[in-house]
Design a protein around this motif. Structure first.
Motif, PDB file in Angstrom:
ATOM      1  N   LEU A 157       0.816  -1.219   0.000  1.00 61.61           N
ATOM      2  CA  LEU A 157       0.000   0.000   0.000  1.00 61.61           C
ATOM      3  C   LEU A 157       0.844   1.261   0.000  1.00 61.61           C
ATOM      4  N   ASP A 158       2.072   1.146   0.460  1.00 60.15           N
ATOM      5  CA  ASP A 158       2.985   2.290   0.397  1.00 60.15           C
ATOM      6  C   ASP A 158       3.454   2.567  -1.031  1.00 60.15           C
ATOM      7  N   HIS A 159       3.332   1.562  -1.918  1.00 58.98           N
ATOM      8  CA  HIS A 159       3.882   1.692  -3.271  1.00 58.98           C
ATOM      9  C   HIS A 159       2.845   1.526  -4.388  1.00 58.98           C
ATOM     10  N   PHE A 160       1.718   0.861  -4.090  1.00 57.60           N
ATOM     11  CA  PHE A 160       0.760   0.546  -5.160  1.00 57.60           C
ATOM     12  C   PHE A 160      -0.669   0.855  -4.695  1.00 57.60           C
ATOM     13  N   TRP A 161      -1.634   0.560  -5.589  1.00 58.66           N
ATOM     14  CA  TRP A 161      -3.042   0.829  -5.265  1.00 58.66           C
ATOM     15  C   TRP A 161      -3.597  -0.319  -4.413  1.00 58.66           C
ATOM     16  N   TRP A 162      -4.792  -0.145  -3.879  1.00 54.30           N
ATOM     17  CA  TRP A 162      -5.342  -1.082  -2.903  1.00 54.30           C
ATOM     18  C   TRP A 162      -5.470  -2.507  -3.445  1.00 54.30           C
ATOM     19  N   GLY A 163      -5.715  -2.669  -4.737  1.00 50.72           N
ATOM     20  CA  GLY A 163      -5.891  -4.009  -5.307  1.00 50.72           C
ATOM     21  C   GLY A 163      -4.632  -4.861  -5.279  1.00 50.72           C
ATOM     22  N   SER A 164      -3.466  -4.233  -5.084  1.00 51.10           N
ATOM     23  CA  SER A 164      -2.212  -4.993  -5.075  1.00 51.10           C
ATOM     24  C   SER A 164      -2.156  -5.996  -3.934  1.00 51.10           C
TER      25      SER A 164
END
Length: 512
Positions: A157-164
Motif C-alpha cells: 500500500l505504500d507503493h501501489f493501489w489497494w488491489g495490489s
C-alpha cells in the motif's frame, strides 16, 4: 510413500495455509485507499469487510465433507485455482458491488482450502510422532502468516493501489498448482456414502446466523433486533442440524466425536483461545496506529515478533508433548498466553516497545503451544477417512471463536472506553458523539477541531482507550487461566502418542 513426497505435501499444505493467513489480515490496511478509490457506502464497506468471513465460516463443514468424498488433493487444487481467479477479480473490482461479490467468491474458495490442508497432512503422516511434528509446523506457518499480513499489506500500500494486496496471492497460487499437481497424493473416504443434502443448508444457516449475530453485536450492541433474530435462526438451525446428524448413517458431522473427551476439549480450547487472540490482535492494531501514531507498515512490523514467537511455539510443541503429555502442554500454552495478556495491562499511552516485545513473545509462544497440540489432537481422535470433516470442525471453531471474541471483549473495551472518556469543555456536540463512539471516531473528530481542543480530546481518548485495554486483557487472561485448568483435567489420560488405528475408547474416554 517416500519421505520426500510426504514432506513435500507438508510444504504445499503450509503454502496454502500461508496464503489464507496473509489474506485474512491485509484487507483492514487497504480500507482507506479502497474507500478513496471506490467510494462505498458505510453499509457496503461493512459487507466488503465481513462477507469473506461469513461465506468461509458457513461453508467449512460442507467443503470438508466434499473433500472426503471427491478427494482432498482435487478439492485443494480446484479451490486454489478458484482462489487465484477470485483474487484477480477482487483486485480489479470496479464498483463496491463487484468487490462484495468477488470477496464472497474468495470465501467459497477459502472454505475448500482450509480443511483440505489439514486432512492431507492427516492422511500422509500415518506415523503419530511425525504427524504431531507436521501439524506443529503447519500451525507455526499459520501463526507467522497472520503476522506477515499487515507487513505485506503495508509495504504494497505504500507503493501501489489497494488491489495490489490481492494480486500478491497469484504467485503463491501458481506454485501450489504447479507443484501440488505432481507432489500431492490423492486420498478420500473409501466408503463416503450419500451426501445428506438437507444437512448442508442447515449447517450453513446455523453457522452464518451465529457469526452474523456476533459481528452485529460487536458493531452495534446486543439490543439490535437483527442480533436476536439472526442468533435465534442460527441456533435453531444448529439444533435441528445436530439432531439430524444423530439419525443419519453417514452424517455431515459425526457428532459422536464430541463424546471423545480429547476431541471436545481440544475444539473448546481452540474456540476460546481464538476468542481472546483475534480480539486482542484488533485491539493492538488500533493501539499501534491510533495511540502510538505509527503507520500501518510500522504497526505490522511491530507485531511481527508475536507471530514469529507463535511459530517457535508450534515447532516446539511436538517434542514437548512427547515429554510432558498433551494436557500439560496445552495448559502451559494457555497459562503463557494469559501471562502475556497480564503483562499487556502495564501498557501506557507512551509506548514502551521493549516491555511490549516481552509480553508479545510470551503470549505468542503460548498460542503456538496451544494450537499445535489441539489441532493434532482433533485430527488424531477422528477417523482417518473423516479427516476433512474433522479439519472443518477445527476451522469452524476458529471462526466462531474469533467472532465471539470481537463481540464480547470488544464490547468490554468499548464500555470501559466510554465510561472513562472525559470530554474537554467546549467540544461541539457532533464531535462529542464521534468521540464517544470509538477512538477512531475521536481521531476523526479531532482532525476538524482547533489544535488546542484537538490535543485535549486526543489525550483523553487515548487514555480512556488504554484503560479499556487494561480491563480487556485482564478479562481475557482470567478466561484463559480457567480454560487451562479445564483443559488439563479434560485431557488427562490422553496418550502422548495417539495410536493411528485406536478405537474411540482407547483414544480418549467419552464424557460421562
Amino acid at each position: 510413500m517416500n519421505e520426500s513426497r510426504r514432506w513435500g505435501t507438508l510444504v504445499i499444505a503450509c503454502l496454502a495455509m500461508l496464503l489464507l493467513a496473509i489474506d485474512l489480515t491485509v484487507l483492514h490496511l487497504a480500507v482507506p485507499k479502497l474507500v478513496e478509490g471506490l467510494g462505498p457506502s458505510a453499509t457496503q464497506l461493512l459487507w466488503i469487510a465481513d462477507i469473506y468471513g461469513f461465506v468461509l465460516a458457513g461453508l467449512l463443514v460442507t467443503m470438508g465433507n466434499v473433500g472426503d468424498r471427491i478427494g482432498r488433493k482435487r478439492l485443494l487444487l480446484i479451490g486454489t485455482a478458484a482462489f487465484g481467479a477470485a483474487s484477480a477479480l477482487t483486485a480489479y473490482a470496479s464498483s463496491p458491488e463487484m468487490l462484495i461479490v468477488s470477496r464472497a467468491l474468495l470465501g467459497v474458495a477459502g472454505a475448500t482450502i482450509m480443511p483440505s490442508t489439514l486432512s492431507l497432512i492427516r492422511n500422509v503422516f500415518t506415523d503419530p510422532t511425525q504427524r504431531t511434528t507436521a501439524v506443529g509446523i503447519w500451525s507455526s506457518v499459520a501463526a507467522i502468516g497472520y503476522a506477515l499480513g499487515p507487513i505485506v499489506g503495508g509495504f504494497l500500500l505504500d507503493h501501489f493501489w489497494w488491489g495490489s494486496v490481492f494480486l500478491v496471492n497469484l504467485p503463491v497460487v501458481a506454485v501450489i498448482l504447479a507443484v501440488g499437481a505432481f507432489v500431492l497424493p490423492e486420498s478420500r473416504n473409501p466408503r463416503p456414502g450419500r451426501l445428506d443434502v438437507p444437512s448442508v443448508p442447515l449447517s450453513v444457516i446455523g453457522v452464518l446466523g451465529l457469526v452474523y449475530a456476533l459481528k452485529e453485536a460487536a458493531q452495534g450492541g446486543l439490543a439490535q433486533a437483527q442480533v436476536a433474530a439472526s442468533a435465534a435462526v442460527g441456533l435453531a438451525a444448529l439444533v435441528v442440524f445436530v439432531r439430524r446428524q444423530t439419525k443419519l448413517a453417514e452424517p455431515l458431522i459425526d457428532v459422536r466425536l464430541f463424546r471423545r473427551r480429547a476431541f471436545s476439549a481440544s475444539v473448546t480450547a481452540e474456540l476460546i483461545a481464538m476468542f481472546t487472540m483475534l480480539a486482542m490482535s484488533l485491539v493492538f492494531a488500533q493501539y499501534f496506529q491510533l495511540v502510538a501514531g505509527w503507520t500501518p507498515l510500522v504497526a505490522g512490523l511491530a507485531g511481527l515478533p508475536g507471530g514469529l514467537a507463535g511459530g517457535v511455539g508450534g515447532a516446539l510443541a511436538g517434542p514437548l508433548v512427547r515429554s510432558w503429555g498433551r494436557g500439560p502442554v496445552v495448559a502451559t500454552g494457555l497459562i503463557l498466553t494469559a501471562a502475556g495478556f497480564t503483562l499487556f495491562s502495564g501498557l501506557g499511552v507512551e509506548v514502551n516497545y521493549l516491555y511490549l516485545l516481552i509480553a508479545m513473545i510470551i503470549q505468542g509462544v503460548g498460542i503456538g503451544f496451544t494450537f499445535a497440540v489441539t489441532n493434532d489432537t482433533i485430527l488424531a481422535t477422528a477417523p482417518k477417512e473423516r479427516a476433512g470433516a474433522a479439519g472443518a470442525i477445527s476451522e469452524t471453531a476458529h471462526e466462531i471463536g474469533g467472532a465471539l471474541g470481537i463481540a464480547v471483549l470488544g464490547s468490554v473495551l468499548n464500555a470501559v472506553y466510554r465510561n472513562g472518556l472525559a470530554l474537554p469543555a467546549g467540544l461541539p456536540a457532533p464531535a462529542a458523539d464521534l468521540a464517544r463512539d470509538t477512538l477512531a471516531g475521536a481521531a476523526e473528530a479531532a482532525a476538524a477541531l482547533p489544535q488546542e481542543l484537538a490535543s485535549a480530546l486526543l489525550a483523553t481518548a487515548r487514555q480512556a482507550f488504554v484503560e479499556g485495554i487494561h480491563v480487556t486483557v485482564l478479562t481475557g487472561a482470567g478466561i484463559l487461566v480457567c480454560l487451562a485448568g479445564v483443559t488439563l483435567y479434560a485431557l488427562r489420560g490422553v496418550p502422548k502418542v495417539i495410536p493411528e488405528h485406536a478405537e474411540p475408547s482407547e483414544q480418549a474416554a467419552p464424557v460421562r
